[in-house]
Motif scaffolding. Sequence first.
Motif, PDB file in Angstrom:
ATOM      1  N   UNK A 279       4.332  -8.851  17.817  1.00 54.77           N
ATOM      2  CA  UNK A 279       3.329 -10.533  17.835  1.00 54.77           C
ATOM      3  C   UNK A 279       3.642 -11.089  16.299  1.00 54.77           C
ATOM      4  N   UNK A 280       3.129  -9.764  15.033  1.00 50.24           N
ATOM      5  CA  UNK A 280       4.117  -9.842  14.159  1.00 50.24           C
ATOM      6  C   UNK A 280       5.253 -11.361  13.561  1.00 50.24           C
ATOM      7  N   UNK A 281       6.216 -10.648  14.095  1.00 47.64           N
ATOM      8  CA  UNK A 281       6.975 -11.475  14.441  1.00 47.64           C
ATOM      9  C   UNK A 281       7.086 -12.892  14.754  1.00 47.64           C
ATOM     10  N   UNK A 282       6.105 -13.238  16.000  1.00 50.37           N
ATOM     11  CA  UNK A 282       5.837 -14.795  16.200  1.00 50.37           C
ATOM     12  C   UNK A 282       5.306 -15.153  15.218  1.00 50.37           C
ATOM     13  N   UNK A 283       4.425 -14.384  14.881  1.00 51.06           N
ATOM     14  CA  UNK A 283       3.333 -15.175  13.559  1.00 51.06           C
ATOM     15  C   UNK A 283       2.196 -15.811  14.170  1.00 51.06           C
ATOM     16  N   UNK A 284       1.938 -14.870  14.943  1.00 55.76           N
ATOM     17  CA  UNK A 284       0.305 -15.699  16.214  1.00 55.76           C
ATOM     18  C   UNK A 284      -1.077 -15.900  15.474  1.00 55.76           C
ATOM     19  N   UNK A 285      -1.663 -15.941  16.428  1.00 53.79           N
ATOM     20  CA  UNK A 285      -3.000 -16.108  15.782  1.00 53.79           C
ATOM     21  C   UNK A 285      -4.142 -15.062  16.036  1.00 53.79           C
ATOM     22  N   UNK A 286      -3.214 -14.393  16.867  1.00 49.85           N
ATOM     23  CA  UNK A 286      -4.745 -13.956  17.844  1.00 49.85           C
ATOM     24  C   UNK A 286      -3.241 -12.592  18.774  1.00 49.85           C
ATOM     25  N   UNK A 287      -3.625 -11.063  18.571  1.00 51.29           N
ATOM     26  CA  UNK A 287      -3.725 -10.058  19.170  1.00 51.29           C
ATOM     27  C   UNK A 287      -3.549  -9.570  20.968  1.00 51.29           C
ATOM     28  N   UNK A 288      -4.408  -9.991  21.739  1.00 49.85           N
ATOM     29  CA  UNK A 288      -5.390  -9.306  22.773  1.00 49.85           C
ATOM     30  C   UNK A 288      -4.374  -8.181  23.283  1.00 49.85           C
ATOM     31  N   UNK A 289      -4.516  -6.919  23.577  1.00 50.35           N
ATOM     32  CA  UNK A 289      -4.210  -5.916  24.464  1.00 50.35           C
ATOM     33  C   UNK A 289      -5.066  -5.508  25.253  1.00 50.35           C
ATOM     34  N   UNK A 290      -4.526  -5.239  26.759  1.00 48.97           N
ATOM     35  CA  UNK A 290      -5.021  -5.649  27.870  1.00 48.97           C
ATOM     36  C   UNK A 290      -4.047  -3.948  28.383  1.00 48.97           C
ATOM     37  N   UNK A 291      -5.883  -3.239  28.761  1.00 49.43           N
ATOM     38  CA  UNK A 291      -5.689  -1.878  29.148  1.00 49.43           C
ATOM     39  C   UNK A 291      -6.884  -1.296  30.416  1.00 49.43           C
ATOM     40  N   UNK A 292      -6.366  -0.184  31.385  1.00 50.82           N
ATOM     41  CA  UNK A 292      -7.640  -0.307  31.723  1.00 50.82           C
ATOM     42  C   UNK A 292      -7.707   1.668  31.488  1.00 50.82           C
ATOM     43  N   UNK A 293      -8.709   1.347  31.241  1.00 50.29           N
ATOM     44  CA  UNK A 293      -8.926   2.837  30.253  1.00 50.29           C
ATOM     45  C   UNK A 293      -9.229   4.119  31.924  1.00 50.29           C
ATOM     46  N   UNK A 294      -8.894   5.300  31.201  1.00 47.19           N
ATOM     47  CA  UNK A 294      -9.138   6.648  32.201  1.00 47.19           C
ATOM     48  C   UNK A 294      -9.855   8.477  31.131  1.00 47.19           C
ATOM     49  N   UNK A 295     -10.357   9.131  32.260  1.00 46.01           N
ATOM     50  CA  UNK A 295     -10.588   9.441  31.732  1.00 46.01           C
ATOM     51  C   UNK A 295     -10.908  11.407  33.257  1.00 46.01           C
ATOM     52  N   UNK A 296     -11.051  12.136  32.115  1.00 44.48           N
ATOM     53  CA  UNK A 296     -10.802  13.219  33.088  1.00 44.48           C
ATOM     54  C   UNK A 296     -12.550  13.605  34.017  1.00 44.48           C
ATOM     55  N   UNK A 297     -13.493  13.366  32.963  1.00 49.06           N
ATOM     56  CA  UNK A 297     -15.218  12.878  33.639  1.00 49.06           C
ATOM     57  C   UNK A 297     -14.667  11.874  34.202  1.00 49.06           C
ATOM     58  N   UNK A 298     -14.643  12.031  36.223  1.00 48.38           N
ATOM     59  CA  UNK A 298     -14.719  10.844  36.725  1.00 48.38           C
ATOM     60  C   UNK A 298     -16.032   9.722  36.127  1.00 48.38           C
ATOM     61  N   UNK A 299     -17.411  10.364  36.193  1.00 42.66           N
ATOM     62  CA  UNK A 299     -18.118   9.277  35.794  1.00 42.66           C
ATOM     63  C   UNK A 299     -18.984   8.362  34.567  1.00 42.66           C
ATOM     64  N   UNK A 300     -17.564   8.390  33.562  1.00 44.45           N
ATOM     65  CA  UNK A 300     -17.526   7.345  32.816  1.00 44.45           C
ATOM     66  C   UNK A 300     -16.631   6.148  32.942  1.00 44.45           C
ATOM     67  N   UNK A 301     -17.759   4.994  32.696  1.00 49.93           N
ATOM     68  CA  UNK A 301     -16.452   3.724  33.062  1.00 49.93           C
ATOM     69  C   UNK A 301     -17.267   2.744  32.675  1.00 49.93           C
ATOM     70  N   UNK A 302     -17.159   1.215  32.501  1.00 52.80           N
ATOM     71  CA  UNK A 302     -17.672   0.584  31.606  1.00 52.80           C
ATOM     72  C   UNK A 302     -16.098  -0.409  31.416  1.00 52.80           C
ATOM     73  N   UNK A 303     -16.618  -1.776  30.866  1.00 50.65           N
ATOM     74  CA  UNK A 303     -16.117  -1.935  29.590  1.00 50.65           C
ATOM     75  C   UNK A 303     -16.758  -1.888  28.573  1.00 50.65           C
TER      76      UNK A 303
END
Length: 510
Positions: A279-303
Amino acid sequence: MVRNTLQMIAAGCGVLFVAGGAIASPAEVTVANAERRLEAGADISMTRWHVDAELILVLEKEASRKVTAYLQSRGRLRVVDVSVSINMDDRVILADFGPGFLPGPDEAEVFLHELAVTLRHYAEQAGLPIVGVDFRYQGKPLKSYYPAELAVPPRARIDARNQTALVSASHGLVRVHPALNWDYQRPDAFGFREDMITPPYGDALQRLLEERSGSGVNRARNRSQDPHPESNRPWDYMSSRYHLKTLLPDRTDIWNSLPNDTDADREVKEDIRARPLYANHLGVGTMISLHTNGHELGAIRGVEVYYHGDKPDDRPLAESVLCGMRELIRAQPGYENFPARQDASPGGHGENRIGTMPSVLVEIAYHSNAEDSVALQDPVFREASMKGVEKGVRLFREGKTCEPFVLQQIPDISLAAGTSQEITLPFAGHPQFPVTMEFTTANCSSPGACRPSKTTFDDPNTPITVLMRCRGSLTGDARWSVVLRDVDGVATAPVEFQHTCSKPGGSPAA
């Protein structure tokens, strides 16, 4: 045993909540009603919090247990004590590791993220609305041990005209040393992997940024189905590091930035670094990294949306993206109550730190949660969540604050029979046009005389108006309910007003 103790604390003794002169019993104070207070606009800064000592003790034991297990998994047999405190002015947990745990500058990022989620979750179960978790190592931040490696690079000059973006969809196959096997970076979860479910989200976000924001979009991974020559797997499966190696073979500083690292996962760490370096090499104006989350406690959720704690200027972008996602996801039938955090969270993610431009990391949902995993595989959820990201980026670039779509109060109107008057419907928020104005009847004194209607407005620069009529010699009352709904399904709450048709001269309705 520790988990049972945590559940007892969450249910009964975690926190005393005092607000507005009323005292609620600890059992009544849950993360749910804390979030409701926030969403209702309560001034959380005026709330006085008492943090229970037993909660602190349990958080310390849980943190110590986890860091000890982490070290043991890497062949280091030692017990590490952790002291925990909570600053409710900033709503931040401070966890200070004692002797025995000092990770390298590119080590333990995933572990620390998961530990932060754990501590935050248990504190919130006790009723404390936590924003973030800050780690210390014998009283000092990690950057004090590695000032050069963990320094935030100077920010490039922000140019409002720079509408370009890098969309990075995690993670992809990497080579694991010393056996040089190819492996995914995330485990199988409910029949899919984060490595493979995020690229379609990146496709959706790229399309929306190009169509709605007029952005030029670059991607960190190759979406081709052609075989990658070293692994003989489709390019679509591969992580960013190998795409950038082929794209920029001479820029080893981008894709081979840790040449002296001997850890088995060194190419994983290089993959994390390669994305913002590109992203630095390109000189873009914004960087957005997309992930999904994970945790050993299966009840944790959301954005969740993260910005780097040493780049506070990136927080407005993170808050805007989170706000947009919360609005667009909850506008979809079946997702009205989908959990999304109220505040963006500070973190130490390398993707955000290394980028010289505003950079945020989006945890779309938890692949470790059964309900979230269903949502992640739903095209409706994918489109809505990425519309939210695009909207947040666009509002940030335009210097606008993300705010709810609200139709303001409509004054009652009284007209003489046979006359008409045009009125404007003012609203707040940033709907996606075209917007439909929907009139339905709450009450009508002359059955059949009040007909529901829908009118579409295409131009965001033109006021939304309606011509109120009293046809012929008819008199009577109508109580209208009005809703504005944008093209993405985001709707205002209904607003009612009275429309009266009187006899000429102002005599009351018949």
